[in-house]
Write a protein that holds these residues in place. Structure first.
Motif, PDB file in Angstrom:
ATOM      1  N   PRO A  61      30.543  44.107  27.830  1.00 26.89           N
ATOM      2  CA  PRO A  61      31.799  43.933  27.089  1.00 26.89           C
ATOM      3  C   PRO A  61      32.555  45.258  26.976  1.00 26.89           C
ATOM      4  CG  PRO A  61      29.903  43.048  25.879  1.00 26.89           C
ATOM      5  CD  PRO A  61      29.359  43.866  26.997  1.00 26.89           C
ATOM      6  N   ASP A  62      33.833  45.174  26.665  1.00 22.17           N
ATOM      7  CA  ASP A  62      34.662  46.358  26.445  1.00 22.17           C
ATOM      8  C   ASP A  62      34.618  47.308  27.636  1.00 22.17           C
ATOM      9  OD1 ASP A  62      35.497  45.802  23.646  1.00 22.17           O
ATOM     10  OD2 ASP A  62      33.345  46.002  23.241  1.00 22.17           O
ATOM     11  N   ALA A  63      34.688  46.738  28.814  1.00 29.90           N
ATOM     12  CA  ALA A  63      34.598  47.542  30.035  1.00 29.90           C
ATOM     13  C   ALA A  63      35.358  46.857  31.162  1.00 29.90           C
ATOM     14  CB  ALA A  63      33.139  47.758  30.433  1.00 29.90           C
ATOM     15  N   LEU A  64      35.602  47.616  32.211  1.00 29.09           N
ATOM     16  CA  LEU A  64      36.235  47.107  33.422  1.00 29.09           C
ATOM     17  C   LEU A  64      35.467  47.654  34.617  1.00 29.09           C
ATOM     18  CD1 LEU A  64      38.650  45.697  34.901  1.00 29.09           C
ATOM     19  CD2 LEU A  64      39.832  47.922  34.769  1.00 29.09           C
ATOM     20  N   ALA A  65      35.080  46.767  35.529  1.00 27.91           N
ATOM     21  CA  ALA A  65      34.360  47.166  36.738  1.00 27.91           C
ATOM     22  C   ALA A  65      35.135  46.670  37.958  1.00 27.91           C
ATOM     23  CB  ALA A  65      32.951  46.585  36.746  1.00 27.91           C
ATOM     24  N   LEU A  66      35.368  47.578  38.900  1.00 29.76           N
ATOM     25  CA  LEU A  66      36.184  47.271  40.064  1.00 29.76           C
ATOM     26  C   LEU A  66      35.484  47.722  41.344  1.00 29.76           C
ATOM     27  CD1 LEU A  66      39.646  48.558  38.741  1.00 29.76           C
ATOM     28  CD2 LEU A  66      38.844  46.182  38.807  1.00 29.76           C
ATOM     29  N   GLY A  67      35.763  47.015  42.418  1.00 29.01           N
ATOM     30  CA  GLY A  67      35.294  47.404  43.735  1.00 29.01           C
ATOM     31  C   GLY A  67      36.473  47.742  44.634  1.00 29.01           C
ATOM     32  N   CYS A  68      36.217  48.558  45.637  1.00 29.62           N
ATOM     33  CA  CYS A  68      37.230  48.910  46.626  1.00 29.62           C
ATOM     34  C   CYS A  68      36.778  48.372  47.977  1.00 29.62           C
ATOM     35  CB  CYS A  68      37.427  50.421  46.685  1.00 29.62           C
ATOM     36  SG  CYS A  68      38.753  50.948  47.799  1.00 29.62           S
ATOM     37  N   LEU A  69      37.609  47.513  48.558  1.00 26.96           N
ATOM     38  CA  LEU A  69      37.311  46.915  49.852  1.00 26.96           C
ATOM     39  C   LEU A  69      38.208  47.531  50.922  1.00 26.96           C
ATOM     40  CD1 LEU A  69      37.048  43.133  48.879  1.00 26.96           C
ATOM     41  CD2 LEU A  69      35.193  44.816  49.048  1.00 26.96           C
ATOM     42  N   ARG A  70      37.602  47.853  52.040  1.00 24.51           N
ATOM     43  CA  ARG A  70      38.344  48.381  53.188  1.00 24.51           C
ATOM     44  C   ARG A  70      37.958  47.560  54.402  1.00 24.51           C
ATOM     45  NH1 ARG A  70      37.685  54.592  53.763  1.00 24.51           N
ATOM     46  NH2 ARG A  70      39.043  54.479  51.919  1.00 24.51           N
ATOM     47  N   GLU A  71      38.927  46.823  54.922  1.00 19.12           N
ATOM     48  CA  GLU A  71      38.670  45.920  56.045  1.00 19.12           C
ATOM     49  C   GLU A  71      37.520  44.976  55.724  1.00 19.12           C
ATOM     50  OE1 GLU A  71      38.153  48.342  59.502  1.00 19.12           O
ATOM     51  OE2 GLU A  71      40.239  49.030  59.508  1.00 19.12           O
ATOM     52  N   GLY A  72      37.521  44.513  54.480  1.00 14.91           N
ATOM     53  CA  GLY A  72      36.532  43.538  54.033  1.00 14.91           C
ATOM     54  C   GLY A  72      35.178  44.106  53.660  1.00 14.91           C
ATOM     55  N   LYS A  73      35.013  45.403  53.788  1.00 17.13           N
ATOM     56  CA  LYS A  73      33.727  46.045  53.492  1.00 17.13           C
ATOM     57  C   LYS A  73      33.837  46.873  52.220  1.00 17.13           C
ATOM     58  CE  LYS A  73      30.341  49.274  55.461  1.00 17.13           C
ATOM     59  NZ  LYS A  73      30.031  50.178  56.606  1.00 17.13           N
ATOM     60  N   LEU A  74      32.801  46.826  51.381  1.00 18.88           N
ATOM     61  CA  LEU A  74      32.792  47.609  50.142  1.00 18.88           C
ATOM     62  C   LEU A  74      32.716  49.096  50.483  1.00 18.88           C
ATOM     63  CD1 LEU A  74      32.701  47.364  47.017  1.00 18.88           C
ATOM     64  CD2 LEU A  74      30.207  47.504  47.187  1.00 18.88           C
ATOM     65  N   CYS A  75      33.700  49.841  49.997  1.00 20.56           N
ATOM     66  CA  CYS A  75      33.705  51.287  50.255  1.00 20.56           C
ATOM     67  C   CYS A  75      33.711  52.089  48.952  1.00 20.56           C
ATOM     68  CB  CYS A  75      34.885  51.682  51.134  1.00 20.56           C
ATOM     69  SG  CYS A  75      36.512  51.420  50.400  1.00 20.56           S
ATOM     70  N   GLY A  76      33.390  51.414  47.841  1.00 20.60           N
ATOM     71  CA  GLY A  76      33.267  52.117  46.575  1.00 20.60           C
ATOM     72  C   GLY A  76      33.364  51.162  45.410  1.00 20.60           C
ATOM     73  N   TYR A  77      32.890  51.637  44.256  1.00 19.57           N
ATOM     74  CA  TYR A  77      33.053  50.862  43.031  1.00 19.57           C
ATOM     75  C   TYR A  77      33.033  51.811  41.840  1.00 19.57           C
ATOM     76  CZ  TYR A  77      28.243  50.965  41.121  1.00 19.57           C
ATOM     77  OH  TYR A  77      27.059  51.345  40.541  1.00 19.57           O
ATOM     78  N   GLY A  78      33.568  51.315  40.721  1.00 19.95           N
ATOM     79  CA  GLY A  78      33.595  52.127  39.517  1.00 19.95           C
ATOM     80  C   GLY A  78      33.620  51.261  38.273  1.00 19.95           C
ATOM     81  N   VAL A  79      33.199  51.869  37.161  1.00 18.23           N
ATOM     82  CA  VAL A  79      33.164  51.202  35.864  1.00 18.23           C
ATOM     83  C   VAL A  79      33.778  52.140  34.827  1.00 18.23           C
ATOM     84  CG1 VAL A  79      31.705  50.176  34.070  1.00 18.23           C
ATOM     85  CG2 VAL A  79      31.041  49.968  36.485  1.00 18.23           C
ATOM     86  N   ILE A  80      34.580  51.580  33.923  1.00 11.54           N
ATOM     87  CA  ILE A  80      35.052  52.325  32.764  1.00 11.54           C
ATOM     88  C   ILE A  80      34.674  51.530  31.524  1.00 11.54           C
ATOM     89  CG2 ILE A  80      37.378  51.295  32.902  1.00 11.54           C
ATOM     90  CD1 ILE A  80      38.455  53.994  31.798  1.00 11.54           C
ATOM     91  N   ARG A  81      34.134  52.214  30.512  1.00 12.84           N
ATOM     92  CA  ARG A  81      33.675  51.529  29.297  1.00 12.84           C
ATOM     93  C   ARG A  81      34.208  52.239  28.066  1.00 12.84           C
ATOM     94  NH1 ARG A  81      29.613  55.294  30.132  1.00 12.84           N
ATOM     95  NH2 ARG A  81      28.178  55.793  28.423  1.00 12.84           N
ATOM     96  N   ARG A  82      34.435  51.472  27.011  1.00 12.73           N
ATOM     97  CA  ARG A  82      34.908  52.057  25.766  1.00 12.73           C
ATOM     98  C   ARG A  82      33.763  52.791  25.073  1.00 12.73           C
ATOM     99  NH1 ARG A  82      39.922  50.771  25.518  1.00 12.73           N
ATOM    100  NH2 ARG A  82      40.671  48.733  26.221  1.00 12.73           N
ATOM    101  N   CYS A  83      34.080  53.939  24.508  1.00 13.33           N
ATOM    102  CA  CYS A  83      33.106  54.778  23.815  1.00 13.33           C
ATOM    103  C   CYS A  83      33.598  55.036  22.395  1.00 13.33           C
ATOM    104  CB  CYS A  83      32.921  56.087  24.576  1.00 13.33           C
ATOM    105  SG  CYS A  83      32.288  55.869  26.267  1.00 13.33           S
ATOM    106  N   LEU A  84      32.824  55.790  21.632  1.00 14.83           N
ATOM    107  CA  LEU A  84      33.247  56.108  20.275  1.00 14.83           C
ATOM    108  C   LEU A  84      34.629  56.742  20.267  1.00 14.83           C
ATOM    109  CD1 LEU A  84      29.974  57.514  18.654  1.00 14.83           C
ATOM    110  CD2 LEU A  84      30.909  55.197  18.517  1.00 14.83           C
TER     111      LEU A  84
END
Length: 290
Positions: free
Chosen positions: A184-207
């Protein structure tokens, strides 16, 4: 006397205490870190108890016995400089070695002024992990170019995500990965290049504000596309990114977005440094679990 300290497993509610202490230390934990860390490895949390009172603790996370990580090491201020921390730290190291296969390495992120102490315990310096911070008062211009496409992480087959993560982390961590990217309280994204995963990241809420981590990408282009789509989630509050200095492109990315250095740790290893794609690591997952 340090011999009076009882070293034992932590109970679940005590992990909440440990996270609260981390907040008081300025470590700025995520809103759901306690539950996520506990679910990942409930045997990882070790307590120091004196006369029935919790005075310190820390995590000794085992990733399938293939890799270990020591983190979350805290002794309450009023009990410091009395040998209790030394007893706890060495007990944790011994217990973690017992949880790993022979020859498995252990990592840690230690504050710089404790680096010599950890070196005496067998840990060797690898590189610095630097925490950067920025506030985007006017938002962040989203960036994606060419064939790069940013998608919600649940649109990426989990086996592809797990395989990519394994190139950047020393051992498989499917339980943690599934929970971390769906918290919860987060966003997770992937990066696709020509249909292939070339990265991912997560951002989450903190204090305070939000932390990006991990940020793994094939190259700076993919990392920039991910970061620029993650950072707006902070909605004007501070954004933090823990950057490994052994990837110069990661430092360049932080500075490109006007981020300023606010904190740092020494990444150290007991045993052989892991053979991972350091050039893909633009932001580490956490200082507490690796």
């Amino acid at each position: 006397m340090t011999s009076d300290v009882n070293i034992r497993q932590m109970a679940r509610q005590e992990v909440d205490d440990l996270v609260d202490w981390a907040g008081q230390e300025g470590w700025n934990p995520g809103l759901h870190d306690a539950e996520l860390f506990w679910t990942n490895d409930r045997d990882a949390f070790i307590a120091a108890e004196l006369d029935g009172e919790l005075i310190g603790g820390g995590a000794i996370t085992s990733y399938g016995g293939e890799f270990g990580f020591m983190g979350f090491f805290i002794v309450r201020p009023e009990f410091r400089s009395r040998g209790f921390g030394n007893t706890l730290w060495h007990a944790r190291r011994k217990r973690l070695l017992g949880r790993l296969r022979p020859g498995a390495s252990i990592g840690m992120d230690g504050v710089f002024d404790m680096q010599d102490y950890y070196a005496k315990g067998g840990f060797n310096f690898s590189h610095r992990d630097i925490r950067y911070q920025v506030e985007f008062a006017d938002g962040v211009e989203e960036c994606a170019s060419g064939s790069d496409h940013i998608v919600p992480i649940d649109e990426v087959p989990f086996e592809f995500l797990a395989a990519y993560d394994r190139t950047c982390f020393p051992a498989p961590r499917p339980v943690f990965l599934g929970d971390w990217t769906s918290q919860p309280d987060a966003l997770a994204l992937g990066c696709l290049r020509e249909g292939k995963l070339c990265g991912y990241g997560v951002i989450r809420r903190c204090l305070a504000g939000c932390k990006v981590g991990p940020l793994f990408a094939d190259d700076e282009r993919a990392a920039q596309a991910l970061y620029s789509h993650l950072a707006p989630f902070a909605d004007g509050t501070p954004v933090f990114l823990d950057v490994p200095e052994n990837n110069p492109k990661a430092t360049e990315l932080a500075r490109r977005y006007g981020m300023q250095e606010v904190f740092g740790c020494a990444r150290m290893y007991l045993g052989a440094p892991p053979d991972i794609a350091h050039n893909r690591i633009f932001g580490v997952t956490t200082f507490e679990l690796g």
